[in-house]
Scaffold this motif. Structure first.
Motif, short mmCIF file in Angstrom:
data_model
loop_
_atom_site.label_atom_id
_atom_site.label_comp_id
_atom_site.label_asym_id
_atom_site.label_seq_id
_atom_site.Cartn_x
_atom_site.Cartn_y
_atom_site.Cartn_z
N UNK A 148 -21.16 -1.90 9.19
CA UNK A 148 -20.21 -0.81 9.54
C UNK A 148 -20.14 0.06 8.34
N UNK A 149 -20.28 1.34 8.65
CA UNK A 149 -19.65 2.31 7.44
C UNK A 149 -18.61 2.11 7.09
N UNK A 150 -18.33 2.35 5.88
CA UNK A 150 -17.03 2.30 5.38
C UNK A 150 -16.07 3.26 5.94
N UNK A 151 -14.83 2.96 6.03
CA UNK A 151 -14.09 4.03 6.40
C UNK A 151 -13.84 5.40 5.56
N UNK A 152 -13.84 6.33 6.04
CA UNK A 152 -13.63 7.79 5.13
C UNK A 152 -12.39 7.51 4.01
N UNK A 153 -12.53 8.15 2.90
CA UNK A 153 -11.50 7.89 1.98
C UNK A 153 -10.36 8.55 2.55
N UNK A 154 -9.33 8.23 2.32
CA UNK A 154 -8.20 8.97 2.76
C UNK A 154 -8.08 10.53 2.17
N UNK A 155 -7.84 11.25 2.82
CA UNK A 155 -7.92 12.68 2.07
C UNK A 155 -6.45 12.83 1.28
N UNK A 156 -6.87 13.92 0.57
CA UNK A 156 -5.44 14.38 -0.03
C UNK A 156 -4.64 15.23 0.85
N UNK A 157 -3.60 15.10 1.05
CA UNK A 157 -2.51 15.70 1.85
C UNK A 157 -2.09 16.61 1.37
N UNK A 158 -2.45 17.86 1.41
CA UNK A 158 -1.69 19.14 1.08
C UNK A 158 -0.28 18.95 1.98
N UNK A 159 1.00 19.08 1.21
CA UNK A 159 2.03 18.77 1.78
C UNK A 159 2.83 20.21 2.05
N UNK A 160 3.42 20.75 3.15
CA UNK A 160 4.32 21.83 3.08
C UNK A 160 5.59 21.51 2.55
N UNK A 161 6.30 22.66 2.69
CA UNK A 161 7.69 22.55 1.97
C UNK A 161 8.78 21.53 2.96
N UNK A 162 8.25 21.05 4.04
CA UNK A 162 8.98 20.33 4.71
C UNK A 162 8.68 18.59 4.54
N UNK B 282 -4.01 21.49 9.59
CA UNK B 282 -5.32 21.40 9.42
C UNK B 282 -6.12 20.09 8.89
N UNK B 283 -4.88 19.75 8.01
CA UNK B 283 -5.26 18.17 7.38
C UNK B 283 -5.11 17.07 8.39
N UNK B 284 -4.10 17.11 9.08
CA UNK B 284 -3.90 16.15 10.36
C UNK B 284 -5.01 16.27 11.18
N UNK B 285 -5.56 17.50 11.48
CA UNK B 285 -6.58 17.66 12.48
C UNK B 285 -8.18 17.07 11.84
N UNK B 286 -8.21 17.44 10.66
CA UNK B 286 -9.21 17.09 10.00
C UNK B 286 -9.36 15.42 9.80
N UNK B 287 -8.35 14.81 9.62
CA UNK B 287 -8.06 13.25 9.75
C UNK B 287 -8.37 12.63 10.97
N UNK B 288 -8.13 13.46 11.99
CA UNK B 288 -8.24 12.96 13.37
C UNK B 288 -9.71 12.90 13.71
N UNK B 289 -10.53 14.02 13.32
CA UNK B 289 -11.90 14.30 13.72
C UNK B 289 -12.53 13.40 12.98
#
Length: 189
Positions: free
Chosen positions: A3-17, A23-30
């Protein structure tokens, strides 16, 4: 299947909250969905299905593969039930009052029809010291019209297993006569 290795966890740009950006959440889901599609494709292709070009085609192939596999499993379960029932029908357990020191031993007779021959297996509860049941069984098969091709016995633990391979003539009722004579011999023990 590697099996291919899982994609590396992306760096999460964090908003003020304190939450990651949409867009980061959507990219992770895709990325997660793509990894799952890849895994599904490798499992389906391992089952012999051809590779489909588009994602809907690949999902359709996976669904068809799952349906075929489920049908095959059901056919195999039915076949297992048939074989188990046939084995139970051809196996006869007979009690024997030989008065041995181990009490009443059980003799199991199993006969399998092999075209123009048969394969007989007798299992006794206690191995006899003289092998008389084995010799009587072989003699009974020969007297009933069977030609013994191979016969042997072995002792497994506290049980004796007799195996007799017999060639039967083509007269009407020959096999039934040999089987009946073999069972009568075992009962007369």
């Amino acid at each position: 299947m590697a099996m291919p290795p899982p994609p590396p966890p992306p760096l999460h740009p964090v908003t003020a909250g304190g939450k990651p950006e949409r867009k980061t959440v959507e990219r992770n889901r895709r990325n997660q969905m793509n990894a799952l599609y890849y895994r599904l494709d490798t499992l389906v292709r391992a089952g012999g299905a051809p590779a489909a070009a588009t994602r809907p085609d690949r999902l359709g192939e996976a669904a068809a593969y799952i349906s075929r596999t489920a049908e095959r499993v059901e056919r195999l379960k039915d076949r297992k039930r048939e074989l188990t029932a046939a084995r139970a029908a051809s196996t006869t357990e007979l009690g024997s009052g030989s008065g041995s020191s181990s009490g009443a031993s059980t003799v199991v007779v199993e006969v399998q029809h092999l075209g123009s021959g048969l394969h007989g297996i007798l299992v006794t509860g206690a191995p006899p010291s003289d092998g008389s049941l084995f010799h009587r069984a072989v003699r009974a098969v020969e007297e009933a019209g069977g030609e013994v091709q191979n016969a042997h016995f072995s002792v497994v633990g506290a049980r004796a297993v007799y195996t007799i391979h017999t060639l039967i003539g083509e007269q009407q009722g020959s096999i039934e006569r040999v089987v009946q004579r073999l069972k009568e011999t075992v009962r007369g023990r």
